[in-house]
Scaffold this motif. Structure first.
Motif, PDB file in Angstrom:
ATOM      1  N   VAL A 160       5.423  -3.747  16.084  1.00  0.00           N
ATOM      2  CA  VAL A 160       5.606  -4.159  14.700  1.00  0.00           C
ATOM      3  C   VAL A 160       4.361  -4.916  14.270  1.00  0.00           C
ATOM      4  O   VAL A 160       3.951  -5.886  14.921  1.00  0.00           O
ATOM      5  CB  VAL A 160       6.840  -5.061  14.522  1.00  0.00           C
TER       6      VAL A 160
ATOM      7  N   SER B 272      12.415 -12.565  19.251  1.00  0.00           N
ATOM      8  CA  SER B 272      12.755 -11.155  19.051  1.00  0.00           C
ATOM      9  C   SER B 272      11.901 -10.243  19.921  1.00  0.00           C
ATOM     10  O   SER B 272      12.364  -9.195  20.377  1.00  0.00           O
ATOM     11  CB  SER B 272      12.592 -10.780  17.577  1.00  0.00           C
TER      12      SER B 272
ATOM     13  N   VAL C 128       4.569  -7.415  18.940  1.00  0.00           N
ATOM     14  CA  VAL C 128       4.293  -7.783  17.558  1.00  0.00           C
ATOM     15  C   VAL C 128       2.808  -8.100  17.440  1.00  0.00           C
ATOM     16  O   VAL C 128       2.258  -8.865  18.240  1.00  0.00           O
ATOM     17  CB  VAL C 128       5.137  -8.988  17.099  1.00  0.00           C
TER      18      VAL C 128
ATOM     19  N   LEU D 161      13.298  -7.647  12.104  1.00  0.00           N
ATOM     20  CA  LEU D 161      12.973  -7.207  13.464  1.00  0.00           C
ATOM     21  C   LEU D 161      14.175  -6.542  14.124  1.00  0.00           C
ATOM     22  O   LEU D 161      14.008  -5.606  14.916  1.00  0.00           O
ATOM     23  CB  LEU D 161      12.467  -8.389  14.288  1.00  0.00           C
TER      24      LEU D 161
END
Length: 275
Positions: free
Chosen positions: A56, A79, A87, A261
């Motif tokens: 992400v 997350s 991330v 998320l």
């Protein structure tokens, strides 16, 4: 025997508590802008397991930096571990709006994020190297960037989002240096029309891009977000739109990112069976 069980239980609790995502500060290079740009890459505690991970890309707001998400939203690191994802916190300059500026050749952040940064991450980390393994989102200016880049690069990202995003720039012609990137609105209205998210919906391939966006009811971007939702409904574009009380601040964003998320994790699991 009871003491041994108690010791085992305590050690187990300790092992759970020390589990933590790793934050790498990396230096990338943009050939498009001929300069070095920093980023944060957050990998899960399980990263050493050897499998490939979805990614992400998180974008910051105007006046912010690539460090903002990691230091202001604890849910990001939590997350990363919970969902076994990577991330990447990208740097979009102070007020790039993640465009390739048509008037300033030193601002090529569309190219940087979606091509150069993605290529760097895929080369240096164990990632799922396909659109089904990538999502992009951000806050405010970065919320605009998340949807702008996601819609424009559906071959790169399979999911896109925005939280408190400036998804229609036209009501704010004198704000956040946008005129420096696009030219004065009064003199370049056609450019502004082409560079705003709300006018890009015709580019979305049906059922191609998973979309989530949200905005607080006290946010100055609330109206443009509800209007974007209405336009998507009118065009039968599948999306999740969430409205909740909140303003344009970290209290709202640090809560919002948890839901986004989770949404991306569900997308990754659905489109990458067995991960």
């Amino acid at each position: 025997m009871k003491k041994n069980l108690l010791l085992f239980f305590c050690l187990g609790i300790f092992a759970i508590n020390v589990k933590a995502a790793k934050v790498d500060s990396v230096e990338t290079y943009s050939d498009a802008m001929k300069k070095k740009i920093n980023a944060l890459v957050i990998t899960p505690d399980s990263y050493s397991a050897g499998k490939e991970y979805p990614v992400v890309y998180l974008l910051h707001g105007a006046g912010g930096s690539y460090k903002d998400w990691a230091r202001s939203a604890p849910a990001v690191k939590e997350s990363v571990d919970a969902y076994n994802m990577i991330v990447v916190c990208a740097d979009g300059g102070v007020t790039s709006w993640y465009w390739d500026s048509p008037v300033d050749p030193t601002y090529k952040y569309d190219t940087y994020v979606s091509k150069e940064l993605v290529a760097y991450v895929d080369k240096n980390y164990k990632t799922i190297k396909s659109r089904t393994g990538r999502a992009i989102t951000g806050l405010s200016m970065g919320g605009h960037g998340g949807l702008y880049l996601g819609i424009r690069h559906q071959d790169i990202y399979g999911a896109a989002g925005s939280t408190s995003g400036g998804v229609d720039i036209r009501p704010f012609p004198k704000n956040w240096d946008m005129a420096k990137r696009l030219g004065n609105y009064a003199e370049n209205p056609d450019v502004w029309e082409k560079y705003t998210v709300t006018n890009l919906l015709h580019l979305i391939t049906p059922k191609s891009l998973a979309i989530i966006f949200d905005c607080g009811t006290e946010d100055f971007f609330y109206k443009v977000n509800t209007e974007l939702h209405d336009k998507m409904v009118e065009r039968n574009i599948e999306h999740d739109f969430i409205v909740r009380p909140g303003a344009h601040n970290w209290q709202y964003w640090s809560n919002s990112i948890s839901y986004q998320l989770l949404y991306f994790n569900l997308y990754f699991k659905k489109n990458n069976p067995g991960r």
